[in-house]
Write an enzyme that holds these catalytic residues in place. Sequence first.
Site, PDB file in Angstrom:
ATOM      1  N   LYS A  59      -1.549 -26.498 -31.107  1.00 53.22           N
ATOM      2  CA  LYS A  59      -2.867 -26.784 -31.684  1.00 53.22           C
ATOM      3  C   LYS A  59      -2.873 -26.923 -33.201  1.00 53.22           C
ATOM      4  O   LYS A  59      -3.802 -27.512 -33.758  1.00 53.22           O
ATOM      5  CB  LYS A  59      -3.840 -25.666 -31.298  1.00 53.22           C
ATOM      6  CG  LYS A  59      -4.183 -25.655 -29.839  1.00 53.22           C
ATOM      7  CD  LYS A  59      -4.973 -26.890 -29.439  1.00 53.22           C
ATOM      8  CE  LYS A  59      -4.758 -27.241 -27.974  1.00 53.22           C
ATOM      9  NZ  LYS A  59      -4.586 -28.674 -27.760  1.00 53.22           N
ATOM     10  N   TYR A  79       7.398 -24.801 -20.514  1.00 56.40           N
ATOM     11  CA  TYR A  79       7.004 -23.511 -21.094  1.00 56.40           C
ATOM     12  C   TYR A  79       7.483 -22.420 -20.131  1.00 56.40           C
ATOM     13  O   TYR A  79       7.054 -22.373 -18.979  1.00 56.40           O
ATOM     14  CB  TYR A  79       5.485 -23.424 -21.245  1.00 56.40           C
ATOM     15  CG  TYR A  79       4.898 -24.296 -22.338  1.00 56.40           C
ATOM     16  CD1 TYR A  79       4.693 -25.658 -22.134  1.00 56.40           C
ATOM     17  CD2 TYR A  79       4.552 -23.753 -23.567  1.00 56.40           C
ATOM     18  CE1 TYR A  79       4.152 -26.452 -23.141  1.00 56.40           C
ATOM     19  CE2 TYR A  79       3.997 -24.542 -24.582  1.00 56.40           C
ATOM     20  CZ  TYR A  79       3.810 -25.892 -24.356  1.00 56.40           C
ATOM     21  OH  TYR A  79       3.275 -26.679 -25.353  1.00 56.40           O
ATOM     22  N   PRO A 105       1.991 -21.366 -32.173  1.00 55.76           N
ATOM     23  CA  PRO A 105       2.237 -22.741 -31.727  1.00 55.76           C
ATOM     24  C   PRO A 105       2.286 -22.914 -30.201  1.00 55.76           C
ATOM     25  O   PRO A 105       2.431 -24.019 -29.716  1.00 55.76           O
ATOM     26  CB  PRO A 105       3.582 -23.088 -32.362  1.00 55.76           C
ATOM     27  CG  PRO A 105       4.180 -21.810 -32.796  1.00 55.76           C
ATOM     28  CD  PRO A 105       3.091 -20.821 -32.958  1.00 55.76           C
ATOM     29  N   TYR A 107      -5.322 -28.108 -23.463  1.00 55.40           N
ATOM     30  CA  TYR A 107      -4.023 -28.564 -23.972  1.00 55.40           C
ATOM     31  C   TYR A 107      -4.122 -30.000 -24.516  1.00 55.40           C
ATOM     32  O   TYR A 107      -3.606 -30.295 -25.600  1.00 55.40           O
ATOM     33  CB  TYR A 107      -2.954 -28.502 -22.874  1.00 55.40           C
ATOM     34  CG  TYR A 107      -1.537 -28.656 -23.408  1.00 55.40           C
ATOM     35  CD1 TYR A 107      -0.944 -29.909 -23.516  1.00 55.40           C
ATOM     36  CD2 TYR A 107      -0.818 -27.553 -23.836  1.00 55.40           C
ATOM     37  CE1 TYR A 107       0.338 -30.062 -24.024  1.00 55.40           C
ATOM     38  CE2 TYR A 107       0.465 -27.683 -24.344  1.00 55.40           C
ATOM     39  CZ  TYR A 107       1.037 -28.939 -24.436  1.00 55.40           C
ATOM     40  OH  TYR A 107       2.309 -29.083 -24.959  1.00 55.40           O
ATOM     41  N   HIS A 120       3.125 -38.296 -22.795  1.00 59.76           N
ATOM     42  CA  HIS A 120       3.379 -37.262 -21.786  1.00 59.76           C
ATOM     43  C   HIS A 120       2.104 -37.000 -20.991  1.00 59.76           C
ATOM     44  O   HIS A 120       1.077 -36.673 -21.570  1.00 59.76           O
ATOM     45  CB  HIS A 120       3.869 -35.963 -22.450  1.00 59.76           C
ATOM     46  CG  HIS A 120       5.331 -35.975 -22.785  1.00 59.76           C
ATOM     47  ND1 HIS A 120       6.082 -34.832 -22.882  1.00 59.76           N
ATOM     48  CD2 HIS A 120       6.180 -36.993 -23.034  1.00 59.76           C
ATOM     49  CE1 HIS A 120       7.343 -35.146 -23.158  1.00 59.76           C
ATOM     50  NE2 HIS A 120       7.417 -36.462 -23.264  1.00 59.76           N
TER      51      HIS A 120
END
Length: 390
Positions: A296, A200, A292, A384, A72
Amino acid sequence: MRTQVAIVGAGPAGLLLGALLARAGIDNVIVERHSAEHVLGRIRAGVLEQVTVELLAEAGVAARLQREGLRHDGIELAYGGVRHRIDLHGLTGKHVTIYGQTEVTRDLMDARAAAGLASLYEAAGVAITGFDRAAPRVTYVHDGRAHEIECDFIAGCDGYHGACRASVPAAAIRTHEKVYPFGWLGVLSRTPPVSPELIYCSHARGFALCSMRTPMLSRYYVQVPIGDRVEAWSDEAFWNELKRRLDADAAARLITGPSIEKGIAPLRSFVAEPMRFGRLFLAGDAAHIVPPTGAKGLNLAAADVGVLARALVEYYRDGSSAGIDAYSDRCLKRVWKAVRFSWWMTSLLHQFPDGSDFDRKLQLAELDYLAGSTAAQTALAENYVGLPLT
Ligand code: FAS
Ligand code: PHB
């Protein structure tokens, strides 16, 4: 029994450490309180940083991941009914890999079994002693018989509720904790993901996340109030709530189906300092927990054991204790940056029960800033995809 390193816990941290040590010729034994099937039955993380993939490759267990993992290059943030893509690869030159923690664990377990390495499952009453002296011991009961492992070092990879951190004298350890006033209701379904990348969602009704495991296995989450019970959530109620939080396009394209796993996870930030006590090293969730939202948890566990494995190799190969002496400080520098990022993502995207209109306005302003600022997106992307393993 005697070994060089006794590892408590057969989650990703313990199994990866065992694999890295074995590759370096360092003898180790893993003691796990549950069965392997129980460990594999826990549905958890899905996003792997490049550092984690590299460590799994170094451990010799990345072949299936390289074949089946989904690369991704971006994620999307959705708010106000609009999705904004964060070009992770374009901004950092790095990507993440979607490959479930269950599969990581399975690959590590299979490799360990194939190498004939000792893994003691269903070990009851695990206790550790002597780690403050040069005589560490791990004791446990299996099949009604008491056993003892003599070792040089103990790796406490036994998670947040484990025995290792609990064995450290209170005066020797400091803990920092923040409990969030909500949880995540997660569903796994054999349906195609609603979008090729993760979404998200920040919505007035609460956070939602659209993720996946494979092109035919989707993972979805909605924020739920603290105290919600999973039994109170039918599949239909879950899908309806998820659709209400998605943008119109995603809601229209969402393919629903029966949940094959459904559970509620509480959210907390937690750090124990230091992460080393004489001959005991804490790694992974045994030392720290993150919400979450930043993906991480698993990646921090992998980074810890990457540092610990290198330190132990240096000790046994070069007779130097520099690495093990620096272990805690090195890990905590990375841990706190990940704790901050995970807190920031959680604060940005969730609705807080005691939040004011002013708070919501600040969230929307920050999301608007993110949507229009390459600098802000780069800061998100760097964290990220994962900070370098220094
Ligand atoms: P683990 O908890 O995975 O493993 C510890 C092991 O030690 C377990 O197998 C346990 O049975 C064993 N153990 C405990 N006490 C013992 C004892 N006394 N004796 C012997 N063995 C003992 N992270 C993400 O990045 N993304 C996510 O989406 C995500 N979702 C999560 C959902 C849930 C419900 C939970 C609890 C965690 C989630 N996490 C997520 C975080 C999770 O993936 C952890 O970071 C990861 O499992 C850490 O791995 P370990 O440190 O190995 O700890
Ligand atoms: C998941 O797929 O389980 C997942 C992905 C990203 C997150 C959290 C969970 O931030």
